[in-house]
Design an enzyme around this catalytic site. Structure first.
Site, PDB file in Angstrom:
ATOM      1  CB  CYS A 283      16.137  24.650  20.121  1.00 46.48           C
ATOM      2  SG  CYS A 283      15.446  23.427  21.178  1.00 46.48           S
ATOM      3  NE  ARG A 312      12.272  21.520  29.371  1.00 49.22           N
ATOM      4  CZ  ARG A 312      12.599  20.446  28.659  1.00 49.22           C
ATOM      5  NH1 ARG A 312      12.143  19.263  29.016  1.00 49.22           N
ATOM      6  NH2 ARG A 312      13.348  20.562  27.589  1.00 49.22           N
ATOM      7  CD  GLN A 331      17.891  19.338  27.081  1.00 45.44           C
ATOM      8  OE1 GLN A 331      18.110  20.329  26.393  1.00 45.44           O
ATOM      9  NE2 GLN A 331      16.784  18.637  26.979  1.00 45.44           N
ATOM     10  CG  ASP A 333      20.330  20.466  23.385  1.00 43.34           C
ATOM     11  OD1 ASP A 333      19.957  19.621  22.552  1.00 43.34           O
ATOM     12  OD2 ASP A 333      19.672  21.474  23.680  1.00 43.34           O
ATOM     13  CG  HIS A 335      19.917  22.407  18.312  1.00 45.00           C
ATOM     14  ND1 HIS A 335      20.303  22.905  19.526  1.00 45.00           N
ATOM     15  CD2 HIS A 335      18.665  21.909  18.473  1.00 45.00           C
ATOM     16  CE1 HIS A 335      19.317  22.731  20.396  1.00 45.00           C
ATOM     17  NE2 HIS A 335      18.314  22.130  19.795  1.00 45.00           N
ATOM     18  CE  LYS A 421       9.354  13.161  21.009  1.00 41.78           C
ATOM     19  NZ  LYS A 421       9.667  13.071  22.411  1.00 41.78           N
ATOM     20  CG  HIS A 467      15.784  19.842  18.030  1.00 42.75           C
ATOM     21  ND1 HIS A 467      15.675  21.023  18.724  1.00 42.75           N
ATOM     22  CD2 HIS A 467      15.107  20.021  16.871  1.00 42.75           C
ATOM     23  CE1 HIS A 467      14.948  21.882  18.006  1.00 42.75           C
ATOM     24  NE2 HIS A 467      14.593  21.295  16.881  1.00 42.75           N
TER      25      HIS A 467
HETATM   26 ZN   LIG Z   1      16.529  21.518  20.560  1.00 39.09          ZN
END
Ligand SMILES: [Zn+2]
Ligand SMILES: [Zn+2]
Length: 587
Positions: A283, A312, A331, A333, A335, A421, A467
């Protein structure tokens, strides 16, 4: 000893008491075999019980059968369970040779808890109760010791490592047999086992715990899945970007990750006086791009997507195959930066895309969890910003879900630090629930990081950020996919889609021709022309869960045909290569 709370019905309560009592009998059996064994704790768990021991030597699965026999004999002795209250001093005297029990006694005494001990036969255990009155109430044919594992005393890796022996117990032998059969099926579907058998991934001590290596077959699956998602997302208006693995500490300071996420991040030594972190999330990087790409409302919504690899710091005890890794966590991912008024529409758009993709991937057994803040709970400090904005965002999610025909289960306290979320939850074959994907509304970070745009009235405004990761991480998603399909991946994802098998070496040249033809058309094909029997080759290919097997012998070579076998359907008869190609999806 501890026991699980809340057994609901009377029968469940009886079974719970039997499981608890069996833990005592297990301790008795272990002490009979190893009089010097030190006892940890022995609680009941789902379907059974365990007990932790410090043993003078390692034991094997075979020893479990012997321990079981001793336990069965103890059941036959019709032993009573008798309880008694004791003072801390008395308890310490009775357990003077049991250091772990002494640990517990000290702790309980400090908490001012009443101490009780329970006796069965010549064995006494520190325990708060919850037994059957006599071992005669235990069905000797309905329990089994199932496995051995290592466990640290009190779950603390600085404390001694103990041997944990697990058992399961039921009311009837039939229930036990059914449970064991289900367990065996789950084991066959375990993605760690399938990952090994199908050459998907490996883990190596040389590389380190939690850093999986994708083998050639696995890389194909991951790549195909990423390509599929990319096609879908680009068609839905996403723009792909890519960002690096390291970034300055100042970036995560600004985004709030350093504050809320520090223990999960890998920090590098100061470099030229600056602190660096290994990227724990994409992000902040995308937010920096936003500042370059967006000036006014005309630039919104902006949808940035990246199969971003993040790292992580997961505890070693929580690592689990591809389900939970330290990195890279690739991910799926994206945004989405959106004006407030368009949030619901964009959120519903993401839900629509998710439903379409899950339908096409034939995913089953998932549900939606609306993760909300808990402004009254003990973690309330985690949820920053102003409360009305959080409530508005939660309402937008509820409304978008309703419009998309999605039922949600609300979970206070599970929200991200920056907003509510919608999590997509799924159970793995071992029954553990995990979040497979997530769509989050961020009402906080855009302001914190100074993300702005000029609205229609010519005023500065902060966008809202969604996200989202529709398939979560590719690692975890592929683990779920392997378990759900038992390794029978759909044709388009199968690492090897077609195998050409020869009946004898008289067909080898023709088999090579078939192989080249398929490969030239982009079909992932394997040629198996060894001297093994055709039966053996078919079995080996079936174990690899290859969707189509083409069998060629002398007859096929002469008639320029192939004998087709389809996974799950068996023999489909003979066909020409052109006929077979027409049958393939996408050809
Ligand atoms: Zn994010
Ligand atoms: Zn007990």
């Amino acid at each position: 000893m501890m026991s699980n709370p809340n057994p609901r019905t009377e029968e469940a309560q009886r079974l719970e008491a039997a499981r608890h009592s069996l833990a005592h009998l297990l301790a008795m059996a272990v002490l009979k075999k190893f009089p010097s064994a030190k006892l940890g704790i022995g609680p009941t768990i789902e379907n059974g019980f365990y007990y932790d021991f410090k043993l003078p030597k390692a034991i094997s699965e075979e020893d479990l059968r012997g321990l079981e026999a001793t336990m069965r004999a103890l059941v036959g002795e019709k032993l009573d369970f008798e309880g008694e209250k004791v003072t801390a001093a008395e308890a310490k005297r009775r357990f003077k040779d049991q250091p772990f029990k002494l640990d517990l006694i000290k702790e309980y005494a400090k908490e001012g808890r009443e101490l009780t001990v329970y006796r069965s036969g010549n064995f006494t255990d520190l325990c708060k109760g919850g037994h059957i009155t006599n071992t005669a109430a235990i069905n000797p044919d309905a329990f089994k010791l199932t496995k051995i594992a290592g466990a640290y005393w009190r779950g603390d890796e600085k404390k001694p490592q103990l041997t944990r022996i697990y058992g399961v117990a039921f009311t009837t032998k039939k229930e036990l047999d059914e449970h064991l059969a289900a367990l065996a099926e789950a084991e066959k579907r375990d993605h760690r086992r399938l990952g090994e058998e199908l050459g998907i991934f490996m883990l190596s001590e040389k590389v380190g715990a939690g850093f999986p290596l994708w083998l050639p077959n696995g890389e194909i699956v991951k790549h195909e899945l990423q390509e599929y998602l990319r096609r879908k997302e680009v068609a839905a208006g996403y723009r792909y970007v890519s960002t690096g693995a390291l970034a300055s500490g100042a970036l995560y300071e600004a985004s709030g990750h350093k504050k809320y996420f520090k223990d999960d991040m890998y920090r590098l030594l100061d470099i030229e006086g600056k602190e660096l972190f290994v990227k724990p999330m994409n992000c902040p990087h995308h937010h920096v791009m936003y500042q370059k790409l967006v000036q006014s409302y005309r630039d919104l919504p902006l949808r940035l997507a990246e199969p971003g690899g993040i790292y992580r710091n997961e505890r070693s005890g929580t690592l689990h195959g591809l389900m939970r890794v330290r990195g890279p966590i690739t991910q799926n991912d994206a945004h989405i930066y959106v004006a407030r008024n368009d949030l619901e529409k964009e959120f519903a758009g993401v839900l629509g895309l998710l439903k379409e993709i899950y339908r096409e991937l034939e995913l089953k057994n998932y549900w939606f969890r609306l993760s909300l803040p808990d402004f009254a709970g003990k973690n309330k400090a985690k949820f920053g910003g102003d409360k009305p904005l959080w409530e508005w965002a939660a309402d937008v999610i509820r409304e978008a879900a309703k419009r998309s025909g999605i039922e949600v289960v609300e979970a206070p306290g599970e929200a991200a630090f920056y907003g509510p979320k919608l999590d997509i939850q799924m159970q793995n074959v071992l029954g553990k629930e995990d979040t497979i994907a997530t769509i989050q509304v961020d009402v906080l970070v855009p302001k914190r990081m100074g993300l702005i745009y000029i609205n229609k009235e010519g005023k500065e405004e902060h966008p809202i950020v969604i996200h989202r990761a529709i398939v979560g991480s590719y690692e975890r998603f592929i683990a779920f996919l392997l378990e759900q399909t038992a390794g029978r991946l759909p044709f388009w994802l199968a690492p090897v889609q077609v195998a050409v098998l020869t009946v004898s070496d008289k067909a080898t040249r023709y088999a090579e021709e078939v192989f080249r033809n398929l490969a030239a058309r982009g079909v992932r094909t394997a040629l198996e022309a060894s001297a093994d029997t055709i039966g053996k080759k078919i079995r080996a290919s079936e174990l690899q869960k290859i969707p189509y097997l083409l069998i060629v012998g002398e007859r096929e070579a002469q008639s320029k045909t192939i004998a087709v076998r389809e996974r799950g359907k068996g023999d489909l008869g003979s066909a020409t290569l052109a006929e077979f190609l027409r049958r393939l999806p996408g050809h």
